[in-house]
Scaffold this motif. Structure first.
Motif, PDB file in Angstrom:
ATOM      1  N   VAL A 468      29.433  23.842  49.732  1.00 44.78           N
ATOM      2  CA  VAL A 468      29.570  24.550  51.339  1.00 44.78           C
ATOM      3  C   VAL A 468      30.869  24.509  51.544  1.00 44.78           C
ATOM      4  CG1 VAL A 468      28.574  24.605  53.428  1.00 44.78           C
ATOM      5  CG2 VAL A 468      27.843  22.858  51.749  1.00 44.78           C
ATOM      6  N   ARG A 469      31.435  25.676  52.295  1.00 44.75           N
ATOM      7  CA  ARG A 469      32.658  26.118  52.597  1.00 44.75           C
ATOM      8  C   ARG A 469      32.947  26.658  53.783  1.00 44.75           C
ATOM      9  NH1 ARG A 469      33.959  30.807  48.179  1.00 44.75           N
ATOM     10  NH2 ARG A 469      32.570  32.534  48.980  1.00 44.75           N
ATOM     11  N   ASP A 470      33.908  26.780  54.543  1.00 44.40           N
ATOM     12  CA  ASP A 470      34.132  27.710  55.615  1.00 44.40           C
ATOM     13  C   ASP A 470      34.248  29.132  55.422  1.00 44.40           C
ATOM     14  OD1 ASP A 470      35.680  26.906  58.424  1.00 44.40           O
ATOM     15  OD2 ASP A 470      36.354  28.919  57.953  1.00 44.40           O
ATOM     16  N   CYS A 471      34.008  29.763  56.347  1.00 43.34           N
ATOM     17  CA  CYS A 471      34.064  31.355  56.056  1.00 43.34           C
ATOM     18  C   CYS A 471      35.425  32.001  56.143  1.00 43.34           C
ATOM     19  CB  CYS A 471      33.295  32.175  57.322  1.00 43.34           C
ATOM     20  SG  CYS A 471      31.509  31.564  57.682  1.00 43.34           S
ATOM     21  N   HIS A 472      36.424  31.319  56.263  1.00 44.56           N
ATOM     22  CA  HIS A 472      37.696  31.802  56.435  1.00 44.56           C
ATOM     23  C   HIS A 472      38.194  32.150  54.944  1.00 44.56           C
ATOM     24  CE1 HIS A 472      41.753  32.421  57.445  1.00 44.56           C
ATOM     25  NE2 HIS A 472      42.121  31.909  58.564  1.00 44.56           N
ATOM     26  N   PRO A 473      38.476  33.492  54.658  1.00 42.57           N
ATOM     27  CA  PRO A 473      38.819  34.032  53.424  1.00 42.57           C
ATOM     28  C   PRO A 473      40.154  33.486  52.967  1.00 42.57           C
ATOM     29  CG  PRO A 473      38.858  35.683  55.047  1.00 42.57           C
ATOM     30  CD  PRO A 473      38.443  34.795  55.710  1.00 42.57           C
ATOM     31  N   GLY A 474      40.930  33.141  54.010  1.00 41.41           N
ATOM     32  CA  GLY A 474      42.357  32.727  53.460  1.00 41.41           C
ATOM     33  C   GLY A 474      42.520  31.076  53.338  1.00 41.41           C
ATOM     34  N   TYR A 475      41.482  30.410  53.602  1.00 41.67           N
ATOM     35  CA  TYR A 475      41.475  28.945  53.444  1.00 41.67           C
ATOM     36  C   TYR A 475      41.553  28.616  51.824  1.00 41.67           C
ATOM     37  CZ  TYR A 475      40.354  27.030  57.939  1.00 41.67           C
ATOM     38  OH  TYR A 475      40.244  26.688  59.499  1.00 41.67           O
ATOM     39  N   ALA A 476      42.448  27.653  51.467  1.00 40.33           N
ATOM     40  CA  ALA A 476      42.528  26.973  50.388  1.00 40.33           C
ATOM     41  C   ALA A 476      41.374  26.326  49.870  1.00 40.33           C
ATOM     42  CB  ALA A 476      43.667  26.188  50.300  1.00 40.33           C
ATOM     43  N   SER A 477      40.447  25.825  50.869  1.00 36.80           N
ATOM     44  CA  SER A 477      39.304  24.973  50.328  1.00 36.80           C
ATOM     45  C   SER A 477      38.279  26.076  50.047  1.00 36.80           C
ATOM     46  CB  SER A 477      38.819  24.250  51.531  1.00 36.80           C
ATOM     47  OG  SER A 477      38.458  24.993  52.837  1.00 36.80           O
ATOM     48  N   THR A 478      38.272  27.334  50.790  1.00 34.26           N
ATOM     49  CA  THR A 478      37.389  28.116  50.490  1.00 34.26           C
ATOM     50  C   THR A 478      37.337  28.884  49.254  1.00 34.26           C
ATOM     51  OG1 THR A 478      37.467  28.813  52.944  1.00 34.26           O
ATOM     52  CG2 THR A 478      36.613  30.613  51.321  1.00 34.26           C
ATOM     53  N   ARG A 479      38.712  29.104  48.538  1.00 29.28           N
ATOM     54  CA  ARG A 479      38.899  29.494  47.335  1.00 29.28           C
ATOM     55  C   ARG A 479      38.791  28.636  46.557  1.00 29.28           C
ATOM     56  NH1 ARG A 479      43.570  31.436  49.879  1.00 29.28           N
ATOM     57  NH2 ARG A 479      44.810  29.780  49.032  1.00 29.28           N
ATOM     58  N   HIS A 480      39.006  27.345  46.765  1.00 26.44           N
ATOM     59  CA  HIS A 480      38.618  26.239  45.670  1.00 26.44           C
ATOM     60  C   HIS A 480      37.153  26.234  45.302  1.00 26.44           C
ATOM     61  CE1 HIS A 480      39.645  22.931  43.350  1.00 26.44           C
ATOM     62  NE2 HIS A 480      38.749  22.066  43.960  1.00 26.44           N
ATOM     63  N   ALA A 481      36.286  26.361  46.238  1.00 28.53           N
ATOM     64  CA  ALA A 481      34.818  26.399  46.140  1.00 28.53           C
ATOM     65  C   ALA A 481      34.381  27.162  44.691  1.00 28.53           C
ATOM     66  CB  ALA A 481      34.000  27.062  47.376  1.00 28.53           C
ATOM     67  N   ALA A 482      34.979  28.532  44.300  1.00 25.70           N
ATOM     68  CA  ALA A 482      34.546  28.938  43.322  1.00 25.70           C
ATOM     69  C   ALA A 482      34.954  28.350  41.929  1.00 25.70           C
ATOM     70  CB  ALA A 482      35.089  30.405  43.433  1.00 25.70           C
ATOM     71  N   THR A 483      35.844  27.631  41.861  1.00 25.68           N
ATOM     72  CA  THR A 483      36.412  26.868  40.770  1.00 25.68           C
ATOM     73  C   THR A 483      35.674  25.650  40.455  1.00 25.68           C
ATOM     74  OG1 THR A 483      38.077  25.500  41.728  1.00 25.68           O
ATOM     75  CG2 THR A 483      38.571  27.564  41.401  1.00 25.68           C
ATOM     76  N   LEU A 484      34.632  25.155  41.068  1.00 31.14           N
ATOM     77  CA  LEU A 484      33.998  24.057  41.069  1.00 31.14           C
ATOM     78  C   LEU A 484      32.896  24.028  39.836  1.00 31.14           C
ATOM     79  CD1 LEU A 484      33.959  22.535  44.519  1.00 31.14           C
ATOM     80  CD2 LEU A 484      35.274  21.856  42.748  1.00 31.14           C
ATOM     81  N   GLY A 485      32.462  25.351  39.481  1.00 22.02           N
ATOM     82  CA  GLY A 485      31.145  25.252  38.701  1.00 22.02           C
ATOM     83  C   GLY A 485      30.002  24.974  39.256  1.00 22.02           C
ATOM     84  N   ALA A 486      29.724  25.136  40.395  1.00 20.74           N
ATOM     85  CA  ALA A 486      28.535  24.873  40.942  1.00 20.74           C
ATOM     86  C   ALA A 486      27.869  26.270  41.047  1.00 20.74           C
ATOM     87  CB  ALA A 486      28.682  24.680  42.707  1.00 20.74           C
ATOM     88  N   THR A 487      26.415  26.087  41.081  1.00 20.50           N
ATOM     89  CA  THR A 487      25.516  27.355  40.777  1.00 20.50           C
ATOM     90  C   THR A 487      25.211  27.842  42.340  1.00 20.50           C
ATOM     91  OG1 THR A 487      23.634  25.828  40.748  1.00 20.50           O
ATOM     92  CG2 THR A 487      24.515  26.889  38.568  1.00 20.50           C
ATOM     93  N   ALA A 488      25.518  27.126  43.312  1.00 23.32           N
ATOM     94  CA  ALA A 488      25.131  27.879  44.766  1.00 23.32           C
ATOM     95  C   ALA A 488      26.501  27.439  45.647  1.00 23.32           C
ATOM     96  CB  ALA A 488      24.000  27.170  45.209  1.00 23.32           C
ATOM     97  N   ILE A 489      26.984  28.461  46.457  1.00 20.45           N
ATOM     98  CA  ILE A 489      27.857  28.134  47.277  1.00 20.45           C
ATOM     99  C   ILE A 489      27.240  28.746  48.702  1.00 20.45           C
ATOM    100  CG2 ILE A 489      30.185  28.888  48.127  1.00 20.45           C
ATOM    101  CD1 ILE A 489      30.877  28.945  45.305  1.00 20.45           C
ATOM    102  N   VAL A 490      27.304  28.113  49.612  1.00 16.31           N
ATOM    103  CA  VAL A 490      26.967  28.390  51.120  1.00 16.31           C
ATOM    104  C   VAL A 490      28.116  28.617  51.890  1.00 16.31           C
ATOM    105  CG1 VAL A 490      25.741  27.926  53.214  1.00 16.31           C
ATOM    106  CG2 VAL A 490      24.832  27.459  50.769  1.00 16.31           C
ATOM    107  N   ASP A 491      28.357  29.682  52.647  1.00 15.92           N
ATOM    108  CA  ASP A 491      29.551  29.663  53.855  1.00 15.92           C
ATOM    109  C   ASP A 491      28.946  29.221  55.297  1.00 15.92           C
ATOM    110  OD1 ASP A 491      30.933  30.787  51.773  1.00 15.92           O
ATOM    111  OD2 ASP A 491      30.878  32.807  52.534  1.00 15.92           O
ATOM    112  N   VAL A 492      29.450  28.601  55.923  1.00 15.27           N
ATOM    113  CA  VAL A 492      29.548  28.096  57.158  1.00 15.27           C
ATOM    114  C   VAL A 492      30.388  28.227  58.133  1.00 15.27           C
ATOM    115  CG1 VAL A 492      28.991  26.078  58.668  1.00 15.27           C
ATOM    116  CG2 VAL A 492      27.685  26.258  56.555  1.00 15.27           C
TER     117      VAL A 492
END
Ligand code: ZN
Ligand code: ZN
Ligand code: FE
Length: 762
Positions: A468-492
C-alpha cells in the motif's frame, strides 16, 4: 510443597497471549506457582505462553488472579484463556523447553528501560555487576534493537559473540533467578564494555580509555562543555550540558540544526520536576517502561535548547550507561539529540557513526554491543484526551498498534515525511520505528532497510504481500512500491489514511464518521494539494470528501512550506483588497511580492486547501517572516505566541456546508495588526476562530449525514491549543470524538491508516 492427592487437586490449562516472551514471563509464572504451592509447567508456544497448574482450588484461583495483576511491567497481555484440565499429579513446577514455532507469530518486545532491581545492583559496591554498563535482566534491557531474527534467543541477537561466564550461565539456567533466559545477560567478566574515543584534536586528552575510566572521563568532559557522541540502545546520541549555552550553541552549529528543539536527558524525577511542569499522568509517562521523551511546559530557562517554544522535551535515564554518567558527575540536564547531521537518520553502526560524527562530537563513548537496527527515542505529549505518541519509536516499536481483519500480509509504505512503515501479519499491524523524511538519500536507504528487516523477521514472502502506498506520484515511497516484487499494489489517498489511522487504533473499522484531516500537504484526488478536509464514511465503506477549506494558492509548492510569507502570498495575495505588506507593522521581505506576482500569473502555482499553510500565513501576519528551519516551526511559534494571551475574541470563519472560509479571518487579522493589536491576541483569536468554526462544521455535517462520531487526525492536531479548544467546543454536542493516541496524528500514523484501508478490501 505439601503434596495433595490427585483427588484433592484442581487443574487448569491457561493460555496467555500478547507480549509475553522476552519480558520475563516464564520465570514470573514459575515463582508465582511456587508461591501458591502449585505443581505444573509453563512453556513458550508459537502463539503465546501455555501453563498447566494443579493444586488446592483456592490457590489455583489466587494464582490466576495474580497472573494478570502482578505480570512483569513489560508484559502486555491481550488475552488469557482458562480451561479445566486433567490432574497429572505432578511433583513440582517446571519451565519446559520452548516448542519450536512453525512461523514466528510471537511478538518481539520493544526495548525496555533499566528496571529498579538492576539500578540497585548497578549502584551496589558489593554486587558483581557494580557499575557494569550492560547490566540487564528478564524484565529490562534491549530487545528489538539487538534481535537479528526470531525466535528471540541469544544466538539470534547481537550478544551471540559473548559467551557466558560460569556465574552468568548459572543465572541464565536457573528458573528461580531473575535472569533466567535473559538473552542479553552479561557481566564485566564475560560481556561487552565501553570505551572513550577522542575525535577532536582539541579534546583535552588524546588517549582512548576503557571501562569505568572511560565513563568517568566522559562525565568530566560533559561537565567541561564538550559535545559527546554516546552509544545508546538504538543509535548514537549527541550530548552536552544543557545549562551551558556555549556548548548548546556549538552543538547547533556543528549539527546544522538551527532552531529545532533539543530533547533533554535529566538525572532523575526530581530534576525533571525542576525542568518541566509535571502532574501524575505526565510522571507516569516519563517513568513508563518505554521511557519516552515527554513534552511539557518548561519551568526553567535553558538558552538555545528550545527557542520559540515554551515546552521542553524531557526523558529519564533508561540505560545503565546514562545512570553511570550521572553517578560520575555529568551535568544534571543533558541535551540528548540524535547522532546525525540535521535531518539524516540516526547513526547506529560504530564506523559509520565515527565518520559522520567526526567534526560534531569531541569524543565518542563507544559500546561494544552492536545495535541490530536504528531506533530513535519516542516522543509523547499529554493532550486534552490523554497521552498522544508524536513519534513512535524506542519502547513502543515494533508493538502491534492495531488488529485488522485480514489474513493476507500487508506492507504499507507511509508518507515521505516522518515516515514509518506498517507490516500486517496474521492481522496484527506492526508499525515500524520512526524512519524520517525520505527526501534524503540516507533516509531512503534506512526506509529500504527497515522494510527488508521487518519482512524477513516475520518471514513474509514478497510475492504474498499486498503493498500500500500514497497517491502522490512524486513520493519516493510511492515509486519504491513498484520495486518490491509484490503482485498487488493499492493506492490510498493521504488524508483518508490519516482518518483511518484513528479508527484503526480504536478498532472501529465499520464506524461511520465525520473525518477531519488538517495537515500541511497531501496529494488530493483532483491532483491539488489537500490539507483541510472533511470526509463522511467508514474504513470499511470508504470516505467521501464532503467539505474542505476554501481553496488558496501555493506558489512554488515546496519552497512555500519553508517560507511562511511565500505561503501567505497564496492566501493574502488572493484578496482583492490586500494591502502592501512591505511596510510596518508587517515588514515582509521581497520574497512576498515576487511570490504574489507568481501567484497572480499562475506560474508554478498549485491550488491548495492546506490548513498548515493557513497557519503559516497567520504566523507571517503575526510576525514570523523568516524562513522556517524545521517542518511546522511557524505554526508551533504561533501556538506558543497565542498561549501568552488571555483574549476571548475569535475570528470569524464561515462554513456553508462545503467550504470553510478563511478569508474574513485573514482580513480581520490584517486589520487588527494595522490597528496595533497585540500579536499574541491575534494569534489567540485565530486559534479560537478555527476551533469554533471547525466545531460548527463538524456538527453541521454530522446532522446532514446522520453521523454521531468524529475522527480527527493530521499534523495540525499536534497543536495542543487548537485541539483542546476543539475538544471543548464539541464537548456539548453529544458527538463521540476519536483522536490518535497509539500512533501519531502527523504523517508517522499514515502507514497504519493505509494498512487499515487496504485490509478491508484485501
Ligand atoms: Zn533489570
Ligand atoms: Zn558473566
Ligand atoms: Fe499528512
Amino acid at each position: 510443597m505439601t503434596l495433595l492427592t490427585g483427588t484433592e487437586r484442581t487443574a487448569r490449562r491457561i493460555h496467555v497471549r500478547g507480549v509475553v516472551q522476552g519480558v520475563g514471563f516464564r520465570p514470573f509464572v514459575f515463582r508465582l506457582a511456587r508461591e501458591h504451592v502449585l505443581a505444573g509447567w509453563v512453556v513458550n508456544g508459537d502463539d503465546g505462553v501455555r501453563v498447566h497448574v494443579e493444586g488446592a482450588a483456592s490457590n489455583v484461583e489466587a494464582f490466576i488472579a495474580a497472573l494478570t495483576a502482578q505480570a512483569p511491567p513489560a508484559a502486555r497481555i491481550t488475552s488469557i484463556e482458562v480451561a479445566a484440565d486433567v490432574v497429572d499429579v505432578l511433583n513440582g513446577f517446571e519451565i519446559r523447553a520452548s516448542r519450536s514455532a512453525a512461523a514466528p507469530t510471537t511478538r518481539i518486545s520493544p526495548d525496555l528501560a533499566m528496571c529498579d532491581d538492576c539500578a540497585r545492583e548497578l549502584a551496589d559496591a558489593g554486587n558483581r555487576r557494580h557499575r557494569y554498563p550492560y547490566i540487564n535482566c528478564t524484565t529490562c534491557g534491549p530487545r528489538y534493537s539487538i534481535v537479528r531474527a526470531l525466535p528471540y534467543d541469544r544466538a539470534q541477537t547481537t550478544m551471540r559473540e559473548w559467551g557466558l561466564c560460569p556465574a552468568c550461565a548459572a543465572e541464565y539456567g536457573d528458573p528461580a533467578d531473575r535472569r533466567f533466559h535473559a538473552q542479553p545477560v552479561a557481566c564485566a567478566r564475560c560481556g561487552p564494555h565501553y570505551r572513550l574515543v577522542p575525535l577532536n584534536a582539541s579534546a583535552l586528552h588524546r588517549e582512548a580509555l576503557a571501562g569505568d575510566a572511560a565513563i568517568e572521563r566522559a562525565a568530566a568532559w560533559l561537565q567541561d562543555g564538550c559535545v559527546l557522541a554516546v552509544k545508546g540502545i538504538g543509535g548514537y546520541h549527541l550530548a552536552c550540558d544543557a545549562a551551558n549555552a556555549r556548548a548548546v550553541a556549538e552543538l547547533r552549529e556543528r549539527k546544522y540544526r538551527k532552531e529545532k528543539p533539543f530533547a533533554l536527558l535529566v538525572r532523575d524525577i526530581q530534576t525533571a520536576r525542576r525542568t518541566v511542569r509535571l502532574d501524575a499522568e505526565n510522571e507516569s509517562l516519563l517513568t513508563s517502561m518505554a521511557r519516552p521523551i515527554v513534552l511539557a511546559s518548561a519551568v526553567v530557562d535553558l538558552p538555545g535548547v528550545a527557542p520559540d517554544t515554551t515546552e521542553l522535551g524531557v526523558m529519564l535515564p533508561y540505560t545503565p550507561l546514562h545512570q553511570l554518567l550521572f553517578a560520575s558527575g555529568a551535568p544534571e540536564r543533558l541535551v540528548m539529540t540524535s547522532g546525525n547531521r540535521s535531518s539524516e537518520p540516526i547513526a547506529y553502526l560504530d564506523d559509520d557513526a565515527e565518520r559522520r560524527l567526526e567534526g560534531i562530537a569531541d569524543a565518542m563513548i563507544v559500546g561494544e554491543r552492536p545495535i541490530a537496527r536504528r531506533v530513535d527515542d519516542s516522543v509523547v505529549r499529554l493532550g486534552p484526551r490523554g497521552p498522544v505518541i508524536l513519534r513512535r519509536s524506542r519502547g513502543y516499536a515494533p508493538g502491534a498498534a492495531a488488529t485488522l481483519p485480514v489474513s493476507r500480509p500487508i506492507l504499507a509504505l507511509g508518507a515521505d515525511l516522518k515516515n514509518t512503515v506498517t507490516l500486517v501479519v496474521g492481522g496484527d499491524a506492526y508499525v515500524s520505528q520512526h524512519i524520517g523524511d525520505l527526501d534524503q538519500y540516507a533516509s531512503l536507504t534506512a526506509f529500504q532497510e527497515t522494510i527488508r528487516d521487518l519482512v524477513s523477521m516475520y518471514e513474509v514472502s514478497w510475492s504474498d504481500l499486498l503493498v500500500v502506498r500514497d497517491c502522490h506520484p512524486g513520493y519516493a515511497s510511492t515509486r519504491h512500491a513498484a520495486t518490491l516484487g509484490a503482485t498487488a499494489i493499492v493506492d490510498v489517498q493521504h488524508h483518508r489514511a490519516h482518518v483511518a489511522s484513528v479508527l484503526a487504533e480504536h478498532g472501529l473499522l465499520g464506524e461511520r464518521v465525520i473525518g477531519v484531516a488538517f495537515d500541511g500537504t497531501g496529494f488530493g484526488d483532483d491532483g491539488t494539494i489537500w490539507g483541510g478536509e472533511f470526509f463522511v464514511g467508514s474504513v470499511r465503506d470508504g470516505f467521501d470528501r464532503v467539505a474542505h477549506l476554501h481553496p488558496a494558492k501555493l506558489p512554488g509548492a515546496d519552497a512555500a512550506a519553508r517560507m511562511p510569507v511565500q505561503a501567505a502570498a497564496g492566501f493574502v495575495g488572493l484578496l482583492a483588497d490586500a494591502p502592501s505588506l512591505a511596510e510596518a507593522p508587517f515588514r515582509w521581505p521581497p520574497t512576498y511580492a515576487s511570490a504574489r506576482q507568481i501567484t497572480l500569473r499562475g506560474v508554478r502555482t498549485f491550488t491548495t486547501t492546506s490548513v498548515g499553510r493557513l497557519f503559516d500565513t497567520v504566523a507571517a501576519l503575526a510576525g514570523f517572516t523568516r524562513e522556517v528551519s524545521y517542518e511546522g516551526q511557524a505554526a508551533s511559534w504561533l501556538e506558543h505566541l497565542a498561549g501568552q494571551s488571555r483574549s476571548d475574541a475569535a475570528y470569524d470563519m464561515p462554513f456553508d456546508g462545503v467550504e470553510l472560509d478563511w478569508r474574513p479571518a485573514v482580513r480581520a487579522v490584517i486589520a487588527d495588526r494595522c490597528a496595533g493589536r497585540d500579536p499574541a491576541d491575534v494569534a489567540r483569536g485565530f486559534h479560537h476562530g478555527l476551533a469554533s468554526a471547525t466545531a460548527r462544521a463538524v456538527e453541521m455535517l454530522a446532522r446532514m449525514h446522520g453521523v454521531r462520531t468524529v475522527a480527527l487526525s493530521g499534523g495540525v492536531f499536534q497543536n495542543q491549543l487548537l485541539t483542546t479548544e476543539l475538544v471543548d467546543a464539541l464537548a456539548h454536542s453529544r458527538l463521540r470524538l476519536l483522536t490518535n493516541s497509539a500512533v501519531p496524528p502527523n504523517d508517522g500514523g499514515i502507514s497504519l491508516g493505509q494498512a487499515a484501508l487496504a485490509a478491508v478490501s484485501a
